[in-house]
Motif scaffolding. Structure first.
Motif, PDB file in Angstrom:
ATOM      1  N   PRO A   1       3.836  31.489  42.170  1.00  0.00           N
ATOM      2  CA  PRO A   1       4.404  30.335  42.866  1.00  0.00           C
ATOM      3  C   PRO A   1       5.938  30.376  42.867  1.00  0.00           C
ATOM      4  O   PRO A   1       6.558  31.019  42.021  1.00  0.00           O
ATOM      5  CB  PRO A   1       3.893  29.145  42.058  1.00  0.00           C
ATOM      6  N   ILE A   2       6.501  29.659  43.811  1.00  0.00           N
ATOM      7  CA  ILE A   2       7.951  29.521  43.903  1.00  0.00           C
ATOM      8  C   ILE A   2       8.412  28.575  42.797  1.00  0.00           C
ATOM      9  O   ILE A   2       7.846  27.499  42.611  1.00  0.00           O
ATOM     10  CB  ILE A   2       8.346  28.960  45.280  1.00  0.00           C
ATOM     11  N   VAL A   3       9.428  28.988  42.046  1.00  0.00           N
ATOM     12  CA  VAL A   3      10.001  28.114  41.024  1.00  0.00           C
ATOM     13  C   VAL A   3      10.665  26.942  41.738  1.00  0.00           C
ATOM     14  O   VAL A   3      11.466  27.126  42.652  1.00  0.00           O
ATOM     15  CB  VAL A   3      11.014  28.877  40.145  1.00  0.00           C
ATOM     16  N   ARG A   4      10.320  25.734  41.323  1.00  0.00           N
ATOM     17  CA  ARG A   4      10.781  24.518  42.021  1.00  0.00           C
ATOM     18  C   ARG A   4      11.720  23.662  41.181  1.00  0.00           C
ATOM     19  O   ARG A   4      11.912  22.495  41.466  1.00  0.00           O
ATOM     20  CB  ARG A   4       9.570  23.662  42.408  1.00  0.00           C
ATOM     21  N   ARG A   5      12.339  24.234  40.157  1.00  0.00           N
ATOM     22  CA  ARG A   5      13.251  23.452  39.322  1.00  0.00           C
ATOM     23  C   ARG A   5      14.651  23.401  39.933  1.00  0.00           C
ATOM     24  O   ARG A   5      15.078  24.322  40.615  1.00  0.00           O
ATOM     25  CB  ARG A   5      13.325  24.065  37.927  1.00  0.00           C
ATOM     26  N   ARG A   6      15.369  22.342  39.606  1.00  0.00           N
ATOM     27  CA  ARG A   6      16.747  22.169  40.080  1.00  0.00           C
ATOM     28  C   ARG A   6      17.594  23.330  39.563  1.00  0.00           C
ATOM     29  O   ARG A   6      17.519  23.686  38.391  1.00  0.00           O
ATOM     30  CB  ARG A   6      17.291  20.843  39.576  1.00  0.00           C
ATOM     31  N   LEU A   7      18.409  23.891  40.440  1.00  0.00           N
ATOM     32  CA  LEU A   7      19.289  24.988  40.043  1.00  0.00           C
ATOM     33  C   LEU A   7      20.420  24.445  39.172  1.00  0.00           C
ATOM     34  O   LEU A   7      20.898  23.326  39.397  1.00  0.00           O
ATOM     35  CB  LEU A   7      19.854  25.684  41.279  1.00  0.00           C
ATOM     36  N   PRO A   8      20.880  25.230  38.193  1.00  0.00           N
ATOM     37  CA  PRO A   8      21.928  24.753  37.287  1.00  0.00           C
ATOM     38  C   PRO A   8      23.336  24.940  37.833  1.00  0.00           C
ATOM     39  O   PRO A   8      24.303  24.869  37.083  1.00  0.00           O
ATOM     40  CB  PRO A   8      21.704  25.619  36.042  1.00  0.00           C
ATOM     41  N   PHE A   9      23.456  25.185  39.130  1.00  0.00           N
ATOM     42  CA  PHE A   9      24.752  25.350  39.786  1.00  0.00           C
ATOM     43  C   PHE A   9      24.631  24.783  41.195  1.00  0.00           C
ATOM     44  O   PHE A   9      23.527  24.645  41.723  1.00  0.00           O
ATOM     45  CB  PHE A   9      25.184  26.820  39.815  1.00  0.00           C
ATOM     46  N   PRO A  10      25.744  24.436  41.833  1.00  0.00           N
ATOM     47  CA  PRO A  10      25.689  23.900  43.198  1.00  0.00           C
ATOM     48  C   PRO A  10      25.095  24.926  44.165  1.00  0.00           C
ATOM     49  O   PRO A  10      25.299  26.140  43.996  1.00  0.00           O
ATOM     50  CB  PRO A  10      27.155  23.623  43.542  1.00  0.00           C
TER      51      PRO A  10
END
Length: 180
Positions: free
Chosen positions: A112-121
């Motif tokens: 699956p595609i990782v769906r977590r918020r990225l830790p950078f803009p």
């Protein structure tokens, strides 16, 4: 120290007329070369990004410019790497929907595609008629990753076939990510 732009092509890499290749030639951006562009292994691609980052000076900031599978790579990499603080931002263009059955078969191991918020803009550029990802799915990925979404109209897969050239509109967005 200047910001290093790392280009992350998708499956089969980016050809001579692709905006990533043109940026590398014009601006000195650096491609993260993979060992196998035709049969991409997720773990190998993630490790390769770490290797390239570790080869840069420790204080050099980085911006990622990803296309298609490269976007999926960024999300997966950011979920486990200890080097995410080195990244100032990411330009994510036309993510490939590897959860779609036709792509899942071609690119095993990427779903699956990782769906977590990225830790950078991050900024995600999507198209209304991308053959590899619906606009709705691209908007959902942008929301999940905390990316600002930009509608690029009916631009196809936003690649060489889209006739973008060196794509000044996208480069301007990348330049904004390079700023402190």
């Amino acid at each position: 120290m200047s910001v290093q732009v790392l280009t992350l092509p998708g499956w089969q890499s980016s050809g001579p007329c692709h905006w990533q290749t043109l940026w590398e030639q014009r601006y000195g951006d650096r491609r993260v070369e993979q060992h196998d562009w035709m049969r991409p292994l997720r773990g190998d691609w993630l490790a390769r990004l770490d290797e390239v980052l570790l080869g840069l000076p420790a204080d050099q900031p980085v911006v990622l410019a990803a296309h298609s599978l490269g976007c999926i790579q960024v999300a997966a990499w950011a979920d486990h790497s200890r080097l995410t603080a080195r990244v100032r931002g990411a330009l994510l263009v036309a993510p490939g929907d590897v959860e779609r059955e036709d792509l899942r078969v071609l690119l095993p191991g990427w779903a699956p595609i990782v769906r977590r918020r990225l830790p950078f803009p991050s900024v995600l550029l999507g198209s209304r008629n991308d053959p590899f990802c619906s606009e709705e799915r691209a908007r959902t990925m942008a929301e999940d990753w905390g990316s600002t979404y930009h509608d690029m109209g009916a631009g196809g897969h936003l690649n060489a076939e889209s006739g973008l050239g060196d794509w000044p509109v996208a480069r301007a967005l990348l330049e904004e990510l390079k700023k402190d």
